[in-house]
Motif scaffolding. Sequence first.
Motif, PDB file in Angstrom:
ATOM      1  N   UNK A   1       0.810  -1.215   0.000  1.00 39.75           N
ATOM      2  CA  UNK A   1       0.000   0.000   0.000  1.00 39.75           C
ATOM      3  C   UNK A   1       0.846   1.269   0.000  1.00 39.75           C
ATOM      4  N   UNK A   2       2.113   1.134   0.469  1.00 33.43           N
ATOM      5  CA  UNK A   2       3.060   2.249   0.463  1.00 33.43           C
ATOM      6  C   UNK A   2       4.422   1.710   0.049  1.00 33.43           C
ATOM      7  N   UNK A   3       5.198   2.553  -0.566  1.00 31.59           N
ATOM      8  CA  UNK A   3       6.536   2.123  -0.956  1.00 31.59           C
ATOM      9  C   UNK A   3       7.438   3.350  -1.076  1.00 31.59           C
ATOM     10  N   UNK A   4       8.726   3.088  -1.037  1.00 32.83           N
ATOM     11  CA  UNK A   4       9.740   4.142  -1.183  1.00 32.83           C
ATOM     12  C   UNK A   4      10.201   4.192  -2.634  1.00 32.83           C
ATOM     13  N   UNK A   5      10.269   5.387  -3.170  1.00 36.28           N
ATOM     14  CA  UNK A   5      10.699   5.561  -4.561  1.00 36.28           C
ATOM     15  C   UNK A   5      11.927   6.460  -4.606  1.00 36.28           C
ATOM     16  N   UNK A   6      13.011   6.019  -5.265  1.00 40.03           N
ATOM     17  CA  UNK A   6      14.186   6.892  -5.387  1.00 40.03           C
ATOM     18  C   UNK A   6      13.866   8.079  -6.279  1.00 40.03           C
ATOM     19  N   UNK A   7      14.315   9.251  -5.857  1.00 39.76           N
ATOM     20  CA  UNK A   7      13.984  10.466  -6.602  1.00 39.76           C
ATOM     21  C   UNK A   7      15.124  11.472  -6.435  1.00 39.76           C
TER      22      UNK A   7
ATOM     23  N   UNK B   1      18.325  11.233  -5.673  1.00 38.79           N
ATOM     24  CA  UNK B   1      19.222  11.116  -4.532  1.00 38.79           C
ATOM     25  C   UNK B   1      18.530  11.023  -3.191  1.00 38.79           C
ATOM     26  N   UNK B   2      17.199  11.119  -3.169  1.00 38.60           N
ATOM     27  CA  UNK B   2      16.444  10.954  -1.923  1.00 38.60           C
ATOM     28  C   UNK B   2      15.440   9.830  -2.114  1.00 38.60           C
ATOM     29  N   UNK B   3      14.858   9.405  -0.995  1.00 36.53           N
ATOM     30  CA  UNK B   3      13.776   8.421  -1.019  1.00 36.53           C
ATOM     31  C   UNK B   3      12.478   9.142  -0.694  1.00 36.53           C
ATOM     32  N   UNK B   4      11.523   9.042  -1.599  1.00 35.41           N
ATOM     33  CA  UNK B   4      10.235   9.717  -1.425  1.00 35.41           C
ATOM     34  C   UNK B   4       9.133   8.671  -1.221  1.00 35.41           C
ATOM     35  N   UNK B   5       8.281   8.897  -0.232  1.00 37.09           N
ATOM     36  CA  UNK B   5       7.198   7.961   0.062  1.00 37.09           C
ATOM     37  C   UNK B   5       6.090   8.083  -0.965  1.00 37.09           C
TER      38      UNK B   5
ATOM     39  N   UNK C   1       7.821   1.869   5.194  1.00 36.26           N
ATOM     40  CA  UNK C   1       6.901   2.719   4.447  1.00 36.26           C
ATOM     41  C   UNK C   1       5.524   2.744   5.091  1.00 36.26           C
ATOM     42  N   UNK C   2       5.160   1.658   5.781  1.00 34.79           N
ATOM     43  CA  UNK C   2       3.841   1.571   6.424  1.00 34.79           C
ATOM     44  C   UNK C   2       3.656   2.549   7.569  1.00 34.79           C
ATOM     45  N   UNK C   3       4.744   2.943   8.229  1.00 33.42           N
ATOM     46  CA  UNK C   3       4.602   3.610   9.518  1.00 33.42           C
ATOM     47  C   UNK C   3       5.061   5.061   9.547  1.00 33.42           C
ATOM     48  N   UNK C   4       5.720   5.548   8.493  1.00 31.00           N
ATOM     49  CA  UNK C   4       6.235   6.924   8.529  1.00 31.00           C
ATOM     50  C   UNK C   4       5.152   7.911   8.125  1.00 31.00           C
ATOM     51  N   UNK C   5       5.421   9.188   8.345  1.00 30.43           N
ATOM     52  CA  UNK C   5       4.480  10.229   7.984  1.00 30.43           C
ATOM     53  C   UNK C   5       4.264  10.327   6.491  1.00 30.43           C
ATOM     54  N   UNK C   6       3.129  10.852   6.091  1.00 30.48           N
ATOM     55  CA  UNK C   6       2.705  10.832   4.702  1.00 30.48           C
ATOM     56  C   UNK C   6       3.633  11.625   3.797  1.00 30.48           C
ATOM     57  N   UNK C   7       4.297  12.661   4.321  1.00 26.79           N
ATOM     58  CA  UNK C   7       5.175  13.507   3.505  1.00 26.79           C
ATOM     59  C   UNK C   7       6.649  13.196   3.738  1.00 26.79           C
ATOM     60  N   UNK C   8       6.933  12.017   4.236  1.00 35.20           N
ATOM     61  CA  UNK C   8       8.305  11.672   4.615  1.00 35.20           C
ATOM     62  C   UNK C   8       9.224  11.610   3.386  1.00 35.20           C
ATOM     63  N   UNK C   9      10.409  12.198   3.558  1.00 32.89           N
ATOM     64  CA  UNK C   9      11.475  12.109   2.563  1.00 32.89           C
ATOM     65  C   UNK C   9      12.753  11.732   3.304  1.00 32.89           C
ATOM     66  N   UNK C  10      13.468  10.732   2.794  1.00 34.57           N
ATOM     67  CA  UNK C  10      14.725  10.305   3.406  1.00 34.57           C
ATOM     68  C   UNK C  10      15.875  10.775   2.530  1.00 34.57           C
ATOM     69  N   UNK C  11      16.833  11.475   3.156  1.00 35.25           N
ATOM     70  CA  UNK C  11      17.972  11.993   2.407  1.00 35.25           C
ATOM     71  C   UNK C  11      18.938  10.888   1.991  1.00 35.25           C
ATOM     72  N   UNK C  12      18.926   9.777   2.712  1.00 30.62           N
ATOM     73  CA  UNK C  12      19.832   8.678   2.395  1.00 30.62           C
ATOM     74  C   UNK C  12      19.268   7.401   3.002  1.00 30.62           C
ATOM     75  N   UNK C  13      19.961   6.312   2.773  1.00 32.18           N
ATOM     76  CA  UNK C  13      19.545   5.047   3.355  1.00 32.18           C
ATOM     77  C   UNK C  13      19.636   3.919   2.354  1.00 32.18           C
TER      78      UNK C  13
END
Length: 379
Positions: free
Chosen positions: A37-43, A45-49, A78-90
């Motif tokens: 239902x949610x996934x991380x997409x590379x964008x 250099x960051x990860x966008x929910x 991806x299931x538990x983070x905030x809806x606008x979450x962006x990860x700078x790395x990982x």
Amino acid sequence: MTVKWLPHARRLAHQVARPESRWHTAVASVPRHQFVPRWWEPDGGVWRLRTGLEDAGIWLQEAYQDKTLVTRVGANHADTVGIDEILDSGTPTSSSTLPSLVIQMYRHAMIADGNQVLVTTGSGYGTALACMRLGSDHVTSIDIDEHLVRSAENRLLLIGETPRLEACDITGRLLPGKFDRIVSTVSVRPIPASWLKALRTGGRLVTTIAGTGLILTADKTADGGAVGRIEWDHAGFMRIRHSDDYPKPADDLWKGAAEGDGQDIGTSRYPLLYPPDAWDVMSMLELQLPGIEYRKQEDGDTRTVWLLHPDGSWARATAAGHLAAPTVHQSGPRRLWENLERIRHRLNREGTLPLYGASVTIDPDGTTTLARGSWTATL
């Protein structure tokens, strides 16, 4: 939200399996979108929910492509983070594997009706396919992550599947049961002795060797070991992890490796190669020096590749243009680029590397030996 997913699942099934295959029926019958239902997409250099409920069209488009969807980056589900979450790395730590690769691994397992099968959980989609093919009472699914297991259990229940699910380390001393097949979509090195104890004689295990593109299949023998081979096709999976995230030993080397001169400076005789782009070369290097981390950077026509090893060794190779001879800096107890070049020498001399099709012998303690001709490697 009600979505019309069946036409999409049927289209995906036609892409990954023949119509007469029972795996075709499984793929056509499992609502993959419900497992992601949610996934991380590379964008850039960051990860966008990405969230399926926001746009059903994009959700169906992404879920029913033959592609991997990353569901966990570092310790971030991806299931538990905030809806606008962006990860700078990982680093990705769990995913819903592309369906064709799941089917590929299951085919290597030669699963038969009535087999008791152990699989790895992740999003639960691969588990659902196994349940659809065999029936829930023939499937056990495990993952080290309690959240992933419980989420998969709930999603499987929604489609009427109730396999046994356990949160445990697949490399631990005991596995939850006795099995005819073990199919791991996380990579290991060496083969855990617990797998051999849990397999029935004649049972088959299928996995990939950590850090390589090598699919290993082996059948358990009466002495408690197993024999098999490295398959001719290839696949890569995330390494098994034992905590929330992967350790990052190479980070300590990065400052020196990024710009330092190192202990040796030389010129490579071959054009610049990023080993993950050449799976046979990378796999051979990993068998010899396990645990290398690769990084790369492009700045116009100038390209740089780094090799970083937990023992403190590093190499940096930079080339201006695709045909230019790279300048190589190396430091630490091993000369990583020299090891890489020796493998490329062999490939150029013999036209191939002795990996795919190699025989595999596994001792009851998990010691794994690969052999082809005069070449051998022990994990």
